[in-house]
Design an enzyme around this catalytic site. Structure first.
Site, PDB file in Angstrom:
ATOM      1  N   ASN A   1      -6.080  -2.773   1.915  1.00  0.00           N
ATOM      2  CA  ASN A   1      -6.054  -4.220   2.097  1.00  0.00           C
ATOM      3  C   ASN A   1      -7.484  -4.725   2.198  1.00  0.00           C
ATOM      4  O   ASN A   1      -8.349  -4.045   2.752  1.00  0.00           O
ATOM      5  CB  ASN A   1      -5.316  -4.597   3.381  1.00  0.00           C
ATOM      6  CG  ASN A   1      -3.821  -4.447   3.263  1.00  0.00           C
ATOM      7  OD1 ASN A   1      -3.262  -4.373   2.186  1.00  0.00           O
ATOM      8  ND2 ASN A   1      -3.154  -4.389   4.401  1.00  0.00           N
TER       9      ASN A   1
ATOM     10  N   ARG B   1       0.828  -1.216   0.000  1.00  0.00           N
ATOM     11  CA  ARG B   1       0.000   0.000   0.000  1.00  0.00           C
ATOM     12  C   ARG B   1       0.857   1.259   0.000  1.00  0.00           C
ATOM     13  O   ARG B   1       0.576   2.204  -0.735  1.00  0.00           O
ATOM     14  CB  ARG B   1      -0.953   0.014   1.193  1.00  0.00           C
ATOM     15  CG  ARG B   1      -2.050  -1.031   1.080  1.00  0.00           C
ATOM     16  CD  ARG B   1      -2.953  -1.030   2.288  1.00  0.00           C
ATOM     17  NE  ARG B   1      -2.147  -1.264   3.480  1.00  0.00           N
ATOM     18  CZ  ARG B   1      -2.466  -0.827   4.686  1.00  0.00           C
ATOM     19  NH1 ARG B   1      -3.543  -0.125   4.898  1.00  0.00           N
ATOM     20  NH2 ARG B   1      -1.677  -1.091   5.721  1.00  0.00           N
TER      21      ARG B   1
END
Length: 89
Positions: A37, A19
């Protein structure tokens, strides 16, 4: 022409900095959107910008050392006109 894509990544993509690597890469390329996520171990992203720039982002993510993308699914979705940044959710 600006486009927006919804992408879901599968593989070793959680717990490896995916990320934040996405965030910094998207910022460096001038892309907007978000990354998060998901409960099933995948990572979901919406990214907006020029198609060739989005393709560059995907190449950058595939070349990361600890990230292992087995495959990804992508769809083109409507552009969000007023979006101005990329964020991690």
């Amino acid at each position: 022409m600006i486009i927006r894509k919804h992408i879901r990544f599968y593989g070793q993509v959680q717990g490896v900095g995916f990320r934040y690597r996405s965030y910094y890469s998207a910022l460096s390329l001038g892309l907007t959107g978000w990354v998060q996520n998901d409960w099933d171990g995948s990572v979901e992203m919406e990214v907006q910008g020029l198609e060739e720039t989005i393709d560059r982002l995907l190449v950058m993510l595939h070349s990361e050392r600890f990230i292992s993308i087995d495959y990804f699914e992508q769809n083109t979705i409507p552009v969000i006109d007023k979006e101005r940044k990329f964020k991690v959710r």
